[in-house]
Design a protein around this motif. Structure first.
Motif, PDB file in Angstrom:
ATOM      1  N   GLY A   1       0.834  -1.206   0.000  1.00 20.54           N
ATOM      2  CA  GLY A   1       0.000   0.000   0.000  1.00 20.54           C
ATOM      3  C   GLY A   1       0.863   1.248   0.000  1.00 20.54           C
ATOM      4  N   PHE A   2       0.206   2.383   0.037  1.00 17.74           N
ATOM      5  CA  PHE A   2       0.873   3.668  -0.128  1.00 17.74           C
ATOM      6  C   PHE A   2       0.949   4.344   1.233  1.00 17.74           C
ATOM      7  N   GLY A   3       2.063   4.994   1.509  1.00 21.08           N
ATOM      8  CA  GLY A   3       2.100   5.786   2.734  1.00 21.08           C
ATOM      9  C   GLY A   3       3.281   5.506   3.638  1.00 21.08           C
ATOM     10  N   THR A   4       4.492   5.414   3.039  1.00 17.64           N
ATOM     11  CA  THR A   4       5.692   5.234   3.852  1.00 17.64           C
ATOM     12  C   THR A   4       6.374   6.578   4.128  1.00 17.64           C
TER      13      THR A   4
ATOM     14  N   SER B   1       3.808  13.782  -1.779  1.00 20.75           N
ATOM     15  CA  SER B   1       2.466  14.228  -1.380  1.00 20.75           C
ATOM     16  C   SER B   1       2.182  13.919   0.092  1.00 20.75           C
ATOM     17  N   THR B   2       2.710  12.803   0.604  1.00 18.18           N
ATOM     18  CA  THR B   2       2.542  12.495   2.032  1.00 18.18           C
ATOM     19  C   THR B   2       3.289  13.550   2.862  1.00 18.18           C
ATOM     20  N   ARG B   3       4.496  13.876   2.439  1.00 22.16           N
ATOM     21  CA  ARG B   3       5.287  14.877   3.190  1.00 22.16           C
ATOM     22  C   ARG B   3       4.598  16.238   3.173  1.00 22.16           C
TER      23      ARG B   3
ATOM     24  N   LEU C   1      -9.106  10.634   4.637  1.00 27.20           N
ATOM     25  CA  LEU C   1      -9.725   9.961   3.484  1.00 27.20           C
ATOM     26  C   LEU C   1      -8.643   9.297   2.640  1.00 27.20           C
ATOM     27  N   GLY C   2      -8.721   8.004   2.438  1.00 27.84           N
ATOM     28  CA  GLY C   2      -7.674   7.266   1.716  1.00 27.84           C
ATOM     29  C   GLY C   2      -6.471   7.131   2.622  1.00 27.84           C
ATOM     30  N   THR C   3      -6.643   6.398   3.725  1.00 24.37           N
ATOM     31  CA  THR C   3      -5.613   6.420   4.770  1.00 24.37           C
ATOM     32  C   THR C   3      -4.398   5.572   4.399  1.00 24.37           C
TER      33      THR C   3
ATOM     34  N   VAL D   1      -0.641   6.487   7.847  1.00 30.45           N
ATOM     35  CA  VAL D   1       0.417   7.422   8.272  1.00 30.45           C
ATOM     36  C   VAL D   1      -0.130   8.788   8.710  1.00 30.45           C
ATOM     37  N   LEU D   2      -1.090   9.345   7.950  1.00 28.60           N
ATOM     38  CA  LEU D   2      -1.566  10.695   8.314  1.00 28.60           C
ATOM     39  C   LEU D   2      -2.471  10.651   9.544  1.00 28.60           C
ATOM     40  N   ALA D   3      -3.246   9.578   9.686  1.00 31.12           N
ATOM     41  CA  ALA D   3      -4.119   9.457  10.863  1.00 31.12           C
ATOM     42  C   ALA D   3      -3.264   9.352  12.130  1.00 31.12           C
TER      43      ALA D   3
ATOM     44  N   VAL E   1     -10.168   6.212   6.563  1.00 28.02           N
ATOM     45  CA  VAL E   1     -11.123   5.580   5.646  1.00 28.02           C
ATOM     46  C   VAL E   1     -10.344   5.030   4.457  1.00 28.02           C
ATOM     47  N   GLU E   2     -10.595   3.787   4.122  1.00 32.82           N
ATOM     48  CA  GLU E   2      -9.821   3.150   3.046  1.00 32.82           C
ATOM     49  C   GLU E   2     -10.699   2.089   2.395  1.00 32.82           C
ATOM     50  N   ARG E   3     -10.627   2.003   1.052  1.00 37.63           N
ATOM     51  CA  ARG E   3     -11.448   0.999   0.376  1.00 37.63           C
ATOM     52  C   ARG E   3     -10.639  -0.256   0.034  1.00 37.63           C
ATOM     53  N   ASP E   4      -9.313  -0.181   0.118  1.00 38.60           N
ATOM     54  CA  ASP E   4      -8.470  -1.310  -0.259  1.00 38.60           C
ATOM     55  C   ASP E   4      -8.164  -2.161   0.980  1.00 38.60           C
TER      56      ASP E   4
ATOM     57  N   GLU F   1     -13.495   0.464   6.534  1.00 35.43           N
ATOM     58  CA  GLU F   1     -13.398   0.052   5.132  1.00 35.43           C
ATOM     59  C   GLU F   1     -14.596   0.644   4.405  1.00 35.43           C
ATOM     60  N   ALA F   2     -14.338   1.635   3.582  1.00 34.92           N
ATOM     61  CA  ALA F   2     -15.437   2.312   2.880  1.00 34.92           C
ATOM     62  C   ALA F   2     -14.890   3.086   1.693  1.00 34.92           C
ATOM     63  N   ASP F   3     -15.763   3.315   0.722  1.00 34.94           N
ATOM     64  CA  ASP F   3     -15.467   4.229  -0.382  1.00 34.94           C
ATOM     65  C   ASP F   3     -16.126   5.555  -0.016  1.00 34.94           C
ATOM     66  N   PHE F   4     -15.294   6.550   0.303  1.00 30.05           N
ATOM     67  CA  PHE F   4     -15.847   7.802   0.832  1.00 30.05           C
ATOM     68  C   PHE F   4     -16.556   8.634  -0.226  1.00 30.05           C
ATOM     69  N   THR F   5     -16.439   8.226  -1.515  1.00 33.49           N
ATOM     70  CA  THR F   5     -17.104   9.016  -2.558  1.00 33.49           C
ATOM     71  C   THR F   5     -18.574   8.619  -2.721  1.00 33.49           C
TER      72      THR F   5
ATOM     73  N   ALA G   1      -6.629  14.431   3.037  1.00 30.15           N
ATOM     74  CA  ALA G   1      -6.984  13.663   1.846  1.00 30.15           C
ATOM     75  C   ALA G   1      -5.823  13.726   0.864  1.00 30.15           C
ATOM     76  N   ASN G   2      -4.994  12.696   0.882  1.00 27.48           N
ATOM     77  CA  ASN G   2      -3.895  12.610  -0.075  1.00 27.48           C
ATOM     78  C   ASN G   2      -4.346  11.666  -1.181  1.00 27.48           C
ATOM     79  N   LEU G   3      -4.925  12.236  -2.239  1.00 26.89           N
ATOM     80  CA  LEU G   3      -5.597  11.426  -3.259  1.00 26.89           C
ATOM     81  C   LEU G   3      -4.963  11.696  -4.614  1.00 26.89           C
TER      82      LEU G   3
HETATM   83  N1  SAH Z   1      -2.824   8.742   3.268  1.00 25.02           N
HETATM   84  C1  SAH Z   1      -1.662   7.987   2.801  1.00 25.02           C
HETATM   85  C2  SAH Z   1      -1.988   7.174   1.552  1.00 25.02           C
HETATM   86  C3  SAH Z   1      -2.393   7.997   0.348  1.00 25.02           C
HETATM   87  S1  SAH Z   1      -2.592   6.995  -1.131  1.00 25.02           S
HETATM   88  C4  SAH Z   1      -0.525   8.950   2.556  1.00 25.02           C
HETATM   89  O1  SAH Z   1      -0.745  10.151   2.612  1.00 25.02           O
HETATM   90  O2  SAH Z   1       0.611   8.520   2.303  1.00 25.02           O
HETATM   91  C5  SAH Z   1      -4.338   7.143  -1.415  1.00 25.02           C
HETATM   92  C6  SAH Z   1      -5.141   6.042  -0.761  1.00 25.02           C
HETATM   93  O3  SAH Z   1      -6.522   6.378  -0.969  1.00 25.02           O
HETATM   94  C7  SAH Z   1      -4.945   4.653  -1.356  1.00 25.02           C
HETATM   95  O4  SAH Z   1      -4.642   3.759  -0.320  1.00 25.02           O
HETATM   96  C8  SAH Z   1      -6.288   4.317  -2.019  1.00 25.02           C
HETATM   97  O5  SAH Z   1      -6.650   2.951  -1.896  1.00 25.02           O
HETATM   98  C9  SAH Z   1      -7.252   5.192  -1.211  1.00 25.02           C
HETATM   99  N2  SAH Z   1      -8.463   5.599  -1.932  1.00 25.02           N
HETATM  100  C10 SAH Z   1      -8.540   6.162  -3.161  1.00 25.02           C
HETATM  101  N3  SAH Z   1      -9.830   6.435  -3.480  1.00 25.02           N
HETATM  102  C11 SAH Z   1     -10.582   6.036  -2.420  1.00 25.02           C
HETATM  103  C12 SAH Z   1     -11.994   6.041  -2.163  1.00 25.02           C
HETATM  104  N4  SAH Z   1     -12.856   6.523  -3.054  1.00 25.02           N
HETATM  105  N5  SAH Z   1     -12.437   5.575  -0.963  1.00 25.02           N
HETATM  106  C13 SAH Z   1     -11.555   5.077  -0.052  1.00 25.02           C
HETATM  107  N6  SAH Z   1     -10.210   5.040  -0.252  1.00 25.02           N
HETATM  108  C14 SAH Z   1      -9.726   5.512  -1.419  1.00 25.02           C
END
Ligand code: SAH
Length: 298
Positions: A126-129, A134-136, A158-160, A164-166, A180-183, A207-211, A228-230
């Motif tokens: 997953g993303f977020g090390t 964008s995380t920084r 949103l998209g956790t 890391v950000l939480a 919140v994360e859908r994956d 576990e949810a799709d926030f959209t 929201a790092n999207l």
């Molecule tokens: N917050 C972390 C990860 C960002 S990557 C950081 O800042 O490093 C974006 C994340 O959002 C991914 O894990 C992806 O699965 C999630 N994501 C994208 N669209 C989403 C949606 N509609 N609902 C829930 N999660 C979503």
């Protein structure tokens, strides 16, 4: 574990001549929309990008061909044995520092005498090390806006991803956070990280799709600080779906888009409030956005 046969993985070889270096951020932003799980630099301007699913790989190939083919980018889809490259490269990750926050893998803890708020993250697919700009940028903006964090009863992330950000929000003084994360894979990693950082009492993971519209997303609710790092296209197309979780007068820390995408993101948010802070790193942009106190357009 190393002896288990690994299934083939969908990958995309992208030949991107050095003369196109200035288009790199556009390529990165395009790829982000297709959930790649690892990017391998294979030399001479070539990259191998690994995907979770062949459908996403094929869609990425079409999008890159369409957007950058004329400029000379070439894409070759492949199904390749996974030799564990992604895991190996992750095992080499080192800690990064952003202001007072240090994001560290378990094998590179910060020195005891260096004052820091530590967020320990086990690298996963997953993303977020913290190794993406964008995380920084989010971490910088959260520190700039620390008064909002200290005042809010809860942060929604949103998209956790890894969480890391939480976790950082709680380290920076927020009383609680909801990731919140859908994956499901990312969510498993987020759970592990929340446990490791001993913040399970303060952080909920959903576990949810926030959209999705209410009532599907009613459980997420609203907060006066939302991170929201999207991606640029997600903000441009789904700004109301993001903003439905930001309380009136609340703060949205948004990143994951390039300077080329920034105008589109700002346009999508404009009617709902105003940008109050901006950070940029290597063509990636982070914005802190204050939602109008009056209930804005949805
Ligand atoms: N917050 C972390 C990860 C960002 S990557 C950081 O800042 O490093 C974006 C994340 O959002 C991914 O894990 C992806 O699965 C999630 N994501 C994208 N669209 C989403 C949606 N509609 N609902 C829930 N999660 C979503």
């Amino acid at each position: 574990m190393a002896d288990e046969p690994r299934p083939d993985r969908p990958a995309l070889d992208i030949h991107f001549p050095p003369s196109l270096a200035s288009l790199r951020p556009r390529l990165d932003a395009l790829l982000d929309d297709f959930d790649p799980f690892a990017v391998e630099e294979t030399g001479h301007g070539a990259r191998r990008v690994w995907f979770f699913a062949p459908g996403a790989r094929d869609a990425a190939a079409r999008a890159i061909q369409q957007a950058l083919g004329r400029d000379g980018a070439q894409v070759v889809p492949r199904d390749l044995p996974d030799d564990g490259w992604a895991e190996r490269s992750q095992a080499e990750l080192a800690a990064i520092r952003v202001g007072t926050i240090v994001v560290a893998p378990p094998w590179d803890p910060p020195a005891r005498d260096a004052p820091a708020l530590v967020v320990e993250i086990v690298p996963s697919t997953g993303f977020g090390t913290g190794h993406h700009a964008s995380t920084r940028l989010c971490l910088v903006l959260m520190q700039r806006m620390h008064k909002d964090l200290a005042a809010t009863p809860r942060v929604i992330d949103l998209g956790t991803g890894s969480g890391v950000l939480a976790i950082a929000a709680v380290r920076l003084g927020a009383r609680a956070a909801t990731g919140v994360e859908r994956d499901p894979d990312a969510l498993r990693n987020a759970r592990e990280n929340v446990e490791r950082n001993r913040v399970a009492g303060a952080i909920d993971l959903l576990e949810a799709d926030f959209t999705l519209p209410a009532p599907q997303t009613t459980s997420i609710g609203t907060a006066s600080v939302v991170t929201a790092n999207l991606t640029g296209s997600l903000f441009a197309a789904q700004a109301p779906a993001v903003l439905q979780h930001v309380a009136p007068g609340g703060l949205l820390v948004a990143s994951g888009f390039t300077d080329g995408e920034e105008a589109g993101v700002r346009a999508a948010l404009r009617a709902a409030g105003a940008v109050v802070a901006r950070e940029i790193e290597d063509h990636w942009v982070g914005l802190a956005f204050r939602r109008s106190a009056a209930v804005g357009p949805r």
